[in-house]
Design an enzyme around this catalytic site. Structure first.
Site, PDB file in Angstrom:
ATOM      1  N   GLU A 141      48.620  15.977  76.801  1.00 27.57           N
ATOM      2  CA  GLU A 141      49.257  15.477  78.024  1.00 27.57           C
ATOM      3  C   GLU A 141      48.297  15.359  79.208  1.00 27.57           C
ATOM      4  O   GLU A 141      48.731  15.278  80.348  1.00 27.57           O
ATOM      5  CB  GLU A 141      50.454  16.369  78.434  1.00 27.57           C
ATOM      6  CG  GLU A 141      51.529  16.517  77.376  1.00 27.57           C
ATOM      7  CD  GLU A 141      52.128  15.179  76.942  1.00 27.57           C
ATOM      8  OE1 GLU A 141      52.155  14.250  77.747  1.00 27.57           O
ATOM      9  OE2 GLU A 141      52.541  15.069  75.771  1.00 27.57           O
ATOM     10  N   THR A 157      46.013   7.458  77.826  1.00 32.71           N
ATOM     11  CA  THR A 157      46.279   6.415  78.822  1.00 32.71           C
ATOM     12  C   THR A 157      44.969   5.737  79.224  1.00 32.71           C
ATOM     13  O   THR A 157      44.910   4.516  79.373  1.00 32.71           O
ATOM     14  CB  THR A 157      46.976   7.008  80.059  1.00 32.71           C
ATOM     15  OG1 THR A 157      48.144   7.715  79.642  1.00 32.71           O
ATOM     16  CG2 THR A 157      47.368   5.907  81.039  1.00 32.71           C
ATOM     17  N   ARG A 197      54.514   7.094  75.289  1.00 33.87           N
ATOM     18  CA  ARG A 197      53.983   8.337  74.746  1.00 33.87           C
ATOM     19  C   ARG A 197      54.179   8.376  73.244  1.00 33.87           C
ATOM     20  O   ARG A 197      55.304   8.428  72.751  1.00 33.87           O
ATOM     21  CB  ARG A 197      54.681   9.553  75.388  1.00 33.87           C
ATOM     22  CG  ARG A 197      54.256   9.800  76.829  1.00 33.87           C
ATOM     23  CD  ARG A 197      52.800  10.233  76.915  1.00 33.87           C
ATOM     24  NE  ARG A 197      52.308  10.309  78.284  1.00 33.87           N
ATOM     25  CZ  ARG A 197      51.710   9.327  78.929  1.00 33.87           C
ATOM     26  NH1 ARG A 197      51.554   8.146  78.335  1.00 33.87           N
ATOM     27  NH2 ARG A 197      51.262   9.488  80.155  1.00 33.87           N
ATOM     28  N   ASP A 254      39.519   8.208  70.561  1.00 34.60           N
ATOM     29  CA  ASP A 254      40.564   9.059  71.133  1.00 34.60           C
ATOM     30  C   ASP A 254      41.009  10.016  70.041  1.00 34.60           C
ATOM     31  O   ASP A 254      41.184   9.611  68.880  1.00 34.60           O
ATOM     32  CB  ASP A 254      41.741   8.205  71.616  1.00 34.60           C
ATOM     33  CG  ASP A 254      42.822   9.028  72.314  1.00 34.60           C
ATOM     34  OD1 ASP A 254      42.511  10.142  72.765  1.00 34.60           O
ATOM     35  OD2 ASP A 254      43.964   8.547  72.412  1.00 34.60           O
ATOM     36  N   GLN A 300      46.301  18.429  71.168  1.00 31.16           N
ATOM     37  CA  GLN A 300      46.936  19.719  70.922  1.00 31.16           C
ATOM     38  C   GLN A 300      45.999  20.610  70.097  1.00 31.16           C
ATOM     39  O   GLN A 300      45.149  20.136  69.357  1.00 31.16           O
ATOM     40  CB  GLN A 300      48.268  19.537  70.183  1.00 31.16           C
ATOM     41  CG  GLN A 300      49.440  19.253  71.100  1.00 31.16           C
ATOM     42  CD  GLN A 300      49.459  17.823  71.599  1.00 31.16           C
ATOM     43  OE1 GLN A 300      48.832  16.958  71.009  1.00 31.16           O
ATOM     44  NE2 GLN A 300      50.167  17.577  72.680  1.00 31.16           N
TER      45      GLN A 300
END
Length: 354
Positions: free
Chosen positions: A46, A51, A176, A198, A202
């Protein structure tokens, strides 16, 4: 005495030519690979790194009609899931009796997460979102897990509920989908080949990728500066900034990246500016040493910037820090342009050409 003349072995001219072509191609491929700029996006879950990855596609790639069609149901699903989280919080806090939009609450609860948002469901979501009770729950978002940027979809629900709705490139930035494994994209920018990776942020994802990147030109580490009062999705006891600081320290001191440039993006400036006015950094025990007046944006940004840079440890190069808003295409474009110059200069220096 008779002479015995042995016949000279035939030369495989064609075979030699083929070998030379293969060798030349291998040399060209090696040269191309060495000249390629490899960028690795890192950050905790997050943080907004995916993005940034999408912004590169908007800025330097192509968002196709197929991409937009693929994203449309994801917009619907993200919006429904977010509203269901808010509904669950309304119920968990025993606020249902104060809710004005009770029938809309039932409609959202009963719909499938994968439903298409038609006019009827869209109106129910809109009524709930505008309800004062739901808004009061939204203001307490640090107390539960919900993606802050989902507000974008709830605010444009009138457009999303239309029968002919098709996700736009701007909408794409707010979708998302959890990153798992490694996602790669390639661009040619001002004549230079870039390859960007990318990876999942987590904790359980990181173990999959950390050993894969020992030759990247630069690491772009993304940290969400607005999450100083929030805990991890996967660990309700760990502050998100603390997690980002620990991961940044690991990154700077990882031998895989000792020859790479490291660029730090402190992301979500827009959300940070709103939050510091309501949740003073100094009000959190772990950040009481933050200097400057309460609610001071620049003082807060400098405080967190200094916390991150202090984690560089034995990393010998400078850390380049930029304050960004990952959903602002112009901002990301300008920042990346500055970073590109730094990356190319550092790359030339490493290869002995500067």
């Amino acid at each position: 005495m008779g002479g015995c003349l042995s016949k000279a072995p035939e030369v495989d001219v064609e075979g030699i030519k083929r070998s030379e072509v293969i060798d030349a191609q291998a040399a060209a491929d090696f040269k191309h690979e060495k000249e390629k700029v490899k960028l690795l996006l890192l950050g905790a879950g997050e943080s907004g790194k995916s993005t940034i990855f999408k912004q590169m596609k908007i800025l330097h790639g192509v968002v196709t009609e197929e991409d937009r069609r693929f994203l449309t149901p994801i917009v619907h699903q993200n919006t429904i899931e977010a509203m269901k989280i808010l509904v669950a919080q309304v119920e968990a806090r025993n606020l249902t009796s104060q809710l004005q939009a009770k029938s809309s609450l039932e409609k959202v609860k009963l719909c499938a997460d994968e439903a298409t948002i038609d006019l009827e469901l869209g109106e129910a979501i809109k009524e709930l979102w505008n309800d004062p009770v739901v808004q009061s729950v939204w203001e307490k978002q640090a107390e539960y897990q919900i993606v802050e940027s989902i507000k974008y979809f709830l605010d444009i629900i009138d457009r999303i509920m239309q029968p002919n709705y098709l996700a736009t490139p701007q909408d794409m930035l707010f979708t998302r989908v959890r990153t798992t494994g490694i996602v790669t994209d390639r661009y040619v920018i001002d004549g230079t080949a870039f390859e960007m990776y990318d990876v999942g942020g987590q904790r359980n994802e990181r173990r999959k990728w950390i050993h894969c990147f020992d030759d990247v030109t630069a690491v772009i580490f993304v940290a969400s500066v607005s999450e100083y009062d929030q805990v991890l999705f996967e660990d309700s006891q760990t502050n998100r900034i603390d997690e980002a600081l620990n991961l940044f320290q690991e990154t700077c001191n990882n031998k895989c990246f000792k020859d790479s440039s490291i660029i730090l993006y402190l992301n979500k400036r827009d959300l940070f500016e709103e939050k510091v006015k309501k949740v003073h950094i100094q009000s959190l025990p772990k950040y009481r040493d933050c200097k400057g007046p309460e609610g001071d944006v620049e003082a807060g940004l400098k405080y967190f910037k200094d916390l991150f840079v202090a984690k560089k440890g034995n990393f010998k190069k400078d850390i380049y820090v930029h304050i960004v808003c990952a959903t602002d295409t112009d901002n990301v474009g300008n920042v990346f342009s500055a970073c590109k110059d730094i990356i190319l200069k550092e790359s030339l220096r490493e290869t002995g050409f500067a």
